[in-house]
Motif scaffolding. Structure first.
Motif, PDB file in Angstrom:
ATOM      1  N   GLU A 299       1.099   3.434   2.162  1.00  0.00           N
ATOM      2  CA  GLU A 299       1.661   3.610   3.507  1.00  0.00           C
ATOM      3  C   GLU A 299       2.696   2.540   3.839  1.00  0.00           C
ATOM      4  O   GLU A 299       3.633   2.800   4.593  1.00  0.00           O
ATOM      5  N   ARG A 300       2.538   1.344   3.284  1.00  0.00           N
ATOM      6  CA  ARG A 300       3.453   0.237   3.583  1.00  0.00           C
ATOM      7  C   ARG A 300       3.855  -0.452   2.284  1.00  0.00           C
ATOM      8  O   ARG A 300       3.328  -1.510   1.937  1.00  0.00           O
TER       9      ARG A 300
ATOM     10  N   THR B 213       0.860  -1.183   0.000  1.00  0.00           N
ATOM     11  CA  THR B 213       0.000   0.000   0.000  1.00  0.00           C
ATOM     12  C   THR B 213       0.893   1.228   0.000  1.00  0.00           C
ATOM     13  O   THR B 213       2.100   1.135   0.284  1.00  0.00           O
TER      14      THR B 213
END
Length: 421
Positions: free
Chosen positions: A63-64, A61
């Motif tokens: 974010e990650r 994602t």
């Protein structure tokens, strides 16, 4: 017509090898994008093929992030490197594990021999992944290969071969809409990275060796084995503008990702199996079983997928990979074993509760009876009180020598021996 002496119209190898990240790479995020006309297979495009759960594992994602790539243009011997990828595959034990993916094309009649050399067949030449193409050199400062001795590392890189025939390659071509047996033999050679000299199997065994063949369409097939996979065309490739442009694109992207997910699943199942095998190596069974159950639930929710997409071939390739490593059966065994351990913990807890209640009964009943008698008699004399306490203590000692008392003591001894949960 021997495959080892032929040159296909298109020849490619994708190499997958386990590595350990030394630092988060500064490469571009996402999988290596390939282009065909106006179509570009970047993260956004590939995500449309997969379920959201599978896409998170394969692409991460914002974010990650878990996947990175960089382009390359490096030739060495018959191999031409076009790009590299890294897919982080962290588990509960190893947070820096990853898979490196190397994308090559192959020049000349060397495709099968190159695969044999990567597999270190006895009579093959030197490993082509050396010199400037050595993984240590390509991944310097970012990651290092995991050795075969490392937990869950494959002994040799996993390879995915792609071969499209010309009109002269009749053993691979459909004839009157029928596929000759030699086509599956070629497919097996490419996927197994071997020749008949390496592995002289009987012709009657071909059907079992190729049982996991996926007929993607009338034009091409795929075979998935434990240490390699292969894609083979079944009609002549006319070059640029042919359908095989899409086949070449899909085998490096969507179909590769299906096999990568299978590899991640295999590593997690290996780790869960290893963790279950050591469940009795230390005391405090209850908390360890609870932790294992949480890990199994996390794996099941995050990684365990058998349906990836509405597009059939990717699902079939994943199922074929899972079948090679018996992943569904092994995961079912893990669930059954964890359930057995959970029942064992529940039984131990019930026994300990029963033992504690037994102690309260043996200690409390004589004492309560003696004090009740004194209360009924309205006797407050200290002598009689001490006499009642002595009688209660004697009754308690006698109770502990009975069969019920011995069971209670045995339960307490087991609890002390196994340690508190």
């Amino acid at each position: 017509m021997e495959l080892s002496s032929l040159t296909g119209v298109r020849q490619a190898i994708t190499v997958i090898l386990p590595v350990r990240l030394s630092t988060p790479p500064s490469w571009d995020e996402g999988p290596l994008p390939f282009a065909l006309g106006s179509r570009r297979t970047d993260t956004a495009t590939r995500q449309t093929y997969f379920t959201r759960a599978a896409a998170r594992v394969l692409y991460g994602t914002p974010e990650r992030p878990c996947r990175w790539h960089r382009s390359a243009d490096l030739a060495h011997g018959p191999l031409h490197l076009h790009g590299l990828e890294l897919l982080r595959t962290a588990t509960d034990r190893t947070h820096r594990d990853a898979l490196a993916i190397l994308h090559f094309t192959v020049e000349g009649p060397t495709l099968l021999e190159t695969l044999r050399a990567i597999s270190h067949r006895h009579t093959a030449g030197d490993d082509p992944l050396n010199g400037p193409l050595a993984p240590d050199a390509l991944l310097s400062g970012v990651a290092g290969p995991r050795t075969a001795e490392a937990p869950f590392a494959i002994a040799r890189p996993y390879t995915i071969a792609f071969f499209t025939p010309g009109s002269e390659h009749t053993p691979a071509l459909r004839q009157d809409r029928r596929l000759p047996d030699t086509a599956d033999r070629w497919l097996w050679h490419l996927a197994s990275r071997s020749t008949d000299a390496d592995f002289p199997s009987a012709p009657e065994h071909l059907s079992s060796q190729t049982e996991h063949t996926v007929r993607i369409s009338a034009d091409w097939s795929a075979l998935v084995l434990r240490h390699g996979a292969a894609f083979l065309g079944h009609r002549p490739d006319r070059g640029d503008g042919d359908f095989y442009d899409f086949a070449a694109l899909h085998h490096r992207t969507i179909y590769l990702d299906a096999l990568l997910l299978g590899t991640v699943q295999r590593d997690h199942i290996d780790e869960l199996t290893d963790a279950l095998s050591g469940v009795f190596d230390a005391p405090n069974l209850g908390p360890r079983v609870a932790t294992l159950e949480q890990r199994i639930a996390g794996f099941r929710s995050t990684y365990w997928r058998q349906h990836l997409t509405a597009h059939g071939p990717a699902n079939e390739l994943l199922l074929a990979y899972q079948a090679q490593y018996r992943l569904p059966e092994r995961f079912a065994e893990i669930l059954a074993e964890a359930a057995d351990y959970s029942r064992l913990v529940q039984t131990q807890d019930s026994q300990q509760i029963a033992g504690a209640l037994g102690v309260l009964t043996i200690l409390g009943l004589p004492l309560g009876t003696a004090l009740s008698i004194l209360q009924v008699l309205d006797d407050h004399g200290p002598g009689h009180l001490f006499l009642a306490l002595g009688a209660a203590a004697l009754a308690t000692a006698v109770a502990f020598t009975s069969r019920y008392g011995r069971l209670v003591l045995a339960s307490l001894r087991d609890r002390v021996r196994n340690g508190p949960d």
